[in-house]
Design a protein around this motif. Structure first.
Motif, PDB file in Angstrom:
ATOM      1  N   TRP A  12       0.837  -1.199   0.000  1.00  0.00           N
ATOM      2  CA  TRP A  12       0.000   0.000   0.000  1.00  0.00           C
ATOM      3  C   TRP A  12       0.875   1.252   0.000  1.00  0.00           C
ATOM      4  O   TRP A  12       0.626   2.189  -0.760  1.00  0.00           O
ATOM      5  CB  TRP A  12      -0.929  -0.026   1.212  1.00  0.00           C
ATOM      6  CG  TRP A  12      -1.881   1.124   1.286  1.00  0.00           C
ATOM      7  CD1 TRP A  12      -2.983   1.330   0.509  1.00  0.00           C
ATOM      8  CD2 TRP A  12      -1.825   2.217   2.196  1.00  0.00           C
ATOM      9  NE1 TRP A  12      -3.610   2.498   0.888  1.00  0.00           N
ATOM     10  CE2 TRP A  12      -2.920   3.049   1.921  1.00  0.00           C
ATOM     11  CE3 TRP A  12      -0.958   2.559   3.232  1.00  0.00           C
ATOM     12  CZ2 TRP A  12      -3.180   4.220   2.636  1.00  0.00           C
ATOM     13  CZ3 TRP A  12      -1.208   3.717   3.937  1.00  0.00           C
ATOM     14  CH2 TRP A  12      -2.313   4.539   3.637  1.00  0.00           C
ATOM     15  N   SER A  15       2.966   1.745  -3.281  1.00  0.00           N
ATOM     16  CA  SER A  15       2.159   1.964  -4.480  1.00  0.00           C
ATOM     17  C   SER A  15       2.216   3.415  -4.950  1.00  0.00           C
ATOM     18  O   SER A  15       1.919   3.690  -6.105  1.00  0.00           O
ATOM     19  CB  SER A  15       0.704   1.543  -4.240  1.00  0.00           C
ATOM     20  OG  SER A  15       0.065   2.447  -3.349  1.00  0.00           O
ATOM     21  N   VAL A  16       2.605   4.346  -4.080  1.00  0.00           N
ATOM     22  CA  VAL A  16       2.713   5.754  -4.479  1.00  0.00           C
ATOM     23  C   VAL A  16       4.140   6.147  -4.825  1.00  0.00           C
ATOM     24  O   VAL A  16       4.371   7.249  -5.324  1.00  0.00           O
ATOM     25  CB  VAL A  16       2.172   6.704  -3.382  1.00  0.00           C
ATOM     26  CG1 VAL A  16       0.716   6.398  -3.075  1.00  0.00           C
ATOM     27  CG2 VAL A  16       3.022   6.660  -2.131  1.00  0.00           C
ATOM     28  N   ARG A  41      -1.617  11.421  -2.919  1.00  0.00           N
ATOM     29  CA  ARG A  41      -2.158  10.428  -3.858  1.00  0.00           C
ATOM     30  C   ARG A  41      -3.145   9.517  -3.156  1.00  0.00           C
ATOM     31  O   ARG A  41      -4.313   9.465  -3.500  1.00  0.00           O
ATOM     32  CB  ARG A  41      -1.031   9.601  -4.471  1.00  0.00           C
ATOM     33  CG  ARG A  41      -0.161  10.411  -5.396  1.00  0.00           C
ATOM     34  CD  ARG A  41       0.881   9.550  -6.050  1.00  0.00           C
ATOM     35  NE  ARG A  41       1.759  10.378  -6.867  1.00  0.00           N
ATOM     36  CZ  ARG A  41       2.903   9.970  -7.329  1.00  0.00           C
ATOM     37  NH1 ARG A  41       3.334   8.745  -7.084  1.00  0.00           N
ATOM     38  NH2 ARG A  41       3.645  10.773  -8.067  1.00  0.00           N
ATOM     39  N   ARG A  42      -2.670   8.769  -2.202  1.00  0.00           N
ATOM     40  CA  ARG A  42      -3.550   7.878  -1.423  1.00  0.00           C
ATOM     41  C   ARG A  42      -3.858   8.460  -0.053  1.00  0.00           C
ATOM     42  O   ARG A  42      -4.748   7.985   0.636  1.00  0.00           O
ATOM     43  CB  ARG A  42      -2.905   6.507  -1.248  1.00  0.00           C
ATOM     44  CG  ARG A  42      -2.863   5.707  -2.512  1.00  0.00           C
ATOM     45  CD  ARG A  42      -2.453   4.282  -2.179  1.00  0.00           C
ATOM     46  NE  ARG A  42      -2.398   3.496  -3.385  1.00  0.00           N
ATOM     47  CZ  ARG A  42      -3.283   2.566  -3.696  1.00  0.00           C
ATOM     48  NH1 ARG A  42      -4.287   2.328  -2.891  1.00  0.00           N
ATOM     49  NH2 ARG A  42      -3.171   1.894  -4.813  1.00  0.00           N
ATOM     50  N   TRP A  43      -3.089   9.446   0.360  1.00  0.00           N
ATOM     51  CA  TRP A  43      -3.272  10.048   1.677  1.00  0.00           C
ATOM     52  C   TRP A  43      -2.665  11.447   1.690  1.00  0.00           C
ATOM     53  O   TRP A  43      -1.805  11.787   0.880  1.00  0.00           O
ATOM     54  CB  TRP A  43      -2.600   9.208   2.767  1.00  0.00           C
ATOM     55  CG  TRP A  43      -1.113   9.106   2.550  1.00  0.00           C
ATOM     56  CD1 TRP A  43      -0.168  10.053   2.850  1.00  0.00           C
ATOM     57  CD2 TRP A  43      -0.401   8.020   1.963  1.00  0.00           C
ATOM     58  NE1 TRP A  43       1.071   9.610   2.477  1.00  0.00           N
ATOM     59  CE2 TRP A  43       0.960   8.362   1.933  1.00  0.00           C
ATOM     60  CE3 TRP A  43      -0.797   6.781   1.469  1.00  0.00           C
ATOM     61  CZ2 TRP A  43       1.931   7.518   1.423  1.00  0.00           C
ATOM     62  CZ3 TRP A  43       0.179   5.948   0.963  1.00  0.00           C
ATOM     63  CH2 TRP A  43       1.532   6.306   0.956  1.00  0.00           C
ATOM     64  N   GLY A 128      -5.925   0.515   3.206  1.00  0.00           N
ATOM     65  CA  GLY A 128      -6.231   1.894   2.845  1.00  0.00           C
ATOM     66  C   GLY A 128      -6.990   2.648   3.921  1.00  0.00           C
ATOM     67  O   GLY A 128      -7.412   3.783   3.707  1.00  0.00           O
TER      68      GLY A 128
END
Length: 153
Positions: A12, A15-16, A41-43, A128
């Motif tokens: 996880w 992934s960024v 991106r994700r956070w 996530g």
């Protein structure tokens, strides 16, 4: 957290990364190693000074079974709460900094316990899960009010 949970958390996080393999390489070869990862991106990450972050963390852990990821820096002077992307764009709070799109954060391996460095208080679970920004704000208000009642600054 062990085994599959750590692997999911690593996946996880990386992934960024612009180069996920390089990130994994750093973490695998140096248990004290950290990666520089892009926020937004994700956070996003809301960064609180330790004197507000610690009581906020205490309130948050009373409100939810498992908060989202939380980092602490050297000497616990600052704490970073991972929140949904875009949160910092509209965030206004005295003394609270934000890391969102266009910024980078230092991230340790999610399965290593490191003392005296950037470390996870709550590592990511790999699914996530993030801290709810509204709940985090309420926890910050409660923490600040409690501190004020006790005579803290």
């Amino acid at each position: 957290m062990a085994g599959a949970g750590v692997r999911a958390a690593v996946e996880w996080l990386v992934s960024v990364a612009p180069d996920p393999e390089a990130c994994r390489w750093v973490w695998e070869r140096d248990p004290r190693g950290v990666a520089l990862l892009p926020a937004g991106r994700r956070w996003d990450v809301l960064i609180l000074p330790g004197e507000l972050g610690h009581p906020t963390f205490d309130v948050l852990t009373r409100l939810v079974d498992r908060p989202g990821p939380v980092l602490s820096d050297f000497g616990s002077a600052r704490m970073g709460f991972f929140v949904p992307p875009g949160t910092v764009d509209g965030w206004i709070g005295t003394g609270v900094r934000g890391a969102g799109r266009g910024t980078w954060i230092v991230v340790p391996h999610p399965g290593h316990r490191i003392v005296g460095a950037v470390r996870w208080l709550i590592p990511p679970d790999g699914t996530g899960t993030l801290n709810d920004a509204t709940l985090l704000e309420l926890a910050m208000h409660e923490a600040a009010a409690t501190r004020a009642e006790r005579g803290g600054n």
